[in-house]
Design a protein around this motif. Structure first.
Motif, PDB file in Angstrom:
ATOM      1  N   THR A 197     -26.924 -27.972  29.452  1.00  0.00           N
ATOM      2  CA  THR A 197     -26.337 -27.581  28.170  1.00  0.00           C
ATOM      3  C   THR A 197     -26.834 -28.494  27.063  1.00  0.00           C
ATOM      4  O   THR A 197     -27.172 -29.663  27.297  1.00  0.00           O
ATOM      5  CB  THR A 197     -24.803 -27.645  28.214  1.00  0.00           C
ATOM      6  OG1 THR A 197     -24.392 -29.024  28.327  1.00  0.00           O
ATOM      7  CG2 THR A 197     -24.262 -26.858  29.406  1.00  0.00           C
ATOM      8  N   THR A 248     -31.651 -21.213  33.745  1.00  0.00           N
ATOM      9  CA  THR A 248     -30.896 -22.458  33.925  1.00  0.00           C
ATOM     10  C   THR A 248     -31.712 -23.468  34.717  1.00  0.00           C
ATOM     11  O   THR A 248     -31.726 -24.667  34.402  1.00  0.00           O
ATOM     12  CB  THR A 248     -29.564 -22.180  34.628  1.00  0.00           C
ATOM     13  OG1 THR A 248     -28.765 -21.321  33.809  1.00  0.00           O
ATOM     14  CG2 THR A 248     -28.802 -23.478  34.881  1.00  0.00           C
ATOM     15  N   ASP A 263     -23.313 -32.065  31.630  1.00  0.00           N
ATOM     16  CA  ASP A 263     -24.108 -30.986  32.221  1.00  0.00           C
ATOM     17  C   ASP A 263     -25.419 -30.926  31.456  1.00  0.00           C
ATOM     18  O   ASP A 263     -25.465 -30.495  30.298  1.00  0.00           O
ATOM     19  CB  ASP A 263     -23.348 -29.662  32.117  1.00  0.00           C
ATOM     20  CG  ASP A 263     -24.089 -28.508  32.793  1.00  0.00           C
ATOM     21  OD1 ASP A 263     -25.275 -28.690  33.160  1.00  0.00           O
ATOM     22  OD2 ASP A 263     -23.494 -27.430  32.940  1.00  0.00           O
TER      23      ASP A 263
END
Length: 235
Positions: free
Chosen positions: A53, A94, A50
């Motif tokens: 992250t 994000t 991901d």
């Protein structure tokens, strides 16, 4: 190849494998990556990560620093839709992490090890040039990706490393049906990838819009007053 399990990323991975590249596909979901590996056959690999992250980004950057790669396609991205103040702040942050921070980190890792003849493709969007109300953060991140890629194109040219910003418009994918867009503006992932591969072959850039319709539509929007363009794109 990041964001490789669906859409443009999947189409890119399939095309590169058919062209003879050994593909390392990166995405956050195991199922899609395994399906891709089945489709493209032996001689390829994948990494579940991901990129929004720190751990996922670090693992991917480490591969790029030491893997001997000659092409990086920074395709992973996300978007939020709706009025900015009505969306959770975390969603916006994000989007910025994945669409901007990850692109910078992976580009730095790749270019630090790149040899002459290598290439970096940062997947941007026409919305980086003509922002759309309701996708403010996404549009802004793609403006960043385009500007960043243009400067890298100039900086890396003396090294023989090619950089381009790939700017598709509306692309029909599983997550974006494009039913509300005029058909003449809509492309398939394969069409986007074909244009990208031609740009790589021709060493063209630094900014590549993926269809003639997108080129004309974007140019037209830049000729009319900004408030009129925003009003048009808001509908």
């Amino acid at each position: 190849m990041t964001g490789a399990s669906a859409g443009i990323g999947q189409a890119f991975a399939v095309a590169l494998a058919a062209q003879g590249y050994s593909v390392t596909a990166v995405a956050r979901g195991t199922t899609g990556l395994q399906a891709l590996m089945t489709e493209i056959g032996d001689g390829h690999d994948y990494l579940v990560a991901d990129l929004a992250t720190g751990a996922g980004l670090a693992a991917t950057a480490e591969l790029l620093r030491h893997g001997g790669y000659t092409l990086l396609v920074n395709n992973a991205g996300t978007a939020t839709h709706g009025d900015f103040v009505e969306e959770p702040l975390e969603s916006a942050l994000t989007t910025m992490d994945l669409n901007c921070r990850a692109v910078v980190v992976l580009a730095h890792a790749f270019l630090g090890a790149a040899t002459p003849g290598s290439a970096l493709v940062n997947v941007s969007s026409t919305l980086g040039v003509t922002p759309k109300p309701g996708t403010g953060v996404y549009s802004a991140t793609k403006a960043f990706v385009t500007s960043f890629s243009e400067t890298l194109w100039h900086e890396q040219k003396p090294r023989g490393v090619h950089v381009l910003a790939l700017c598709p418009g509306v692309t029909r994918t599983a997550s974006q049906t494009a039913h509300d867009a005029p058909s003449w503006l809509v492309q398939t992932p394969r069409e986007v990838v074909d244009r990208a591969r031609k740009a790589l072959s021709d060493r063209s850039g630094p900014v590549v819009l993926t269809s003639r319709a997108n080129q004309l539509f974007t140019a037209a929007l830049r000729l009319i007053p900004r408030d009129a363009a925003l009003a048009l794109l808001a509908h």
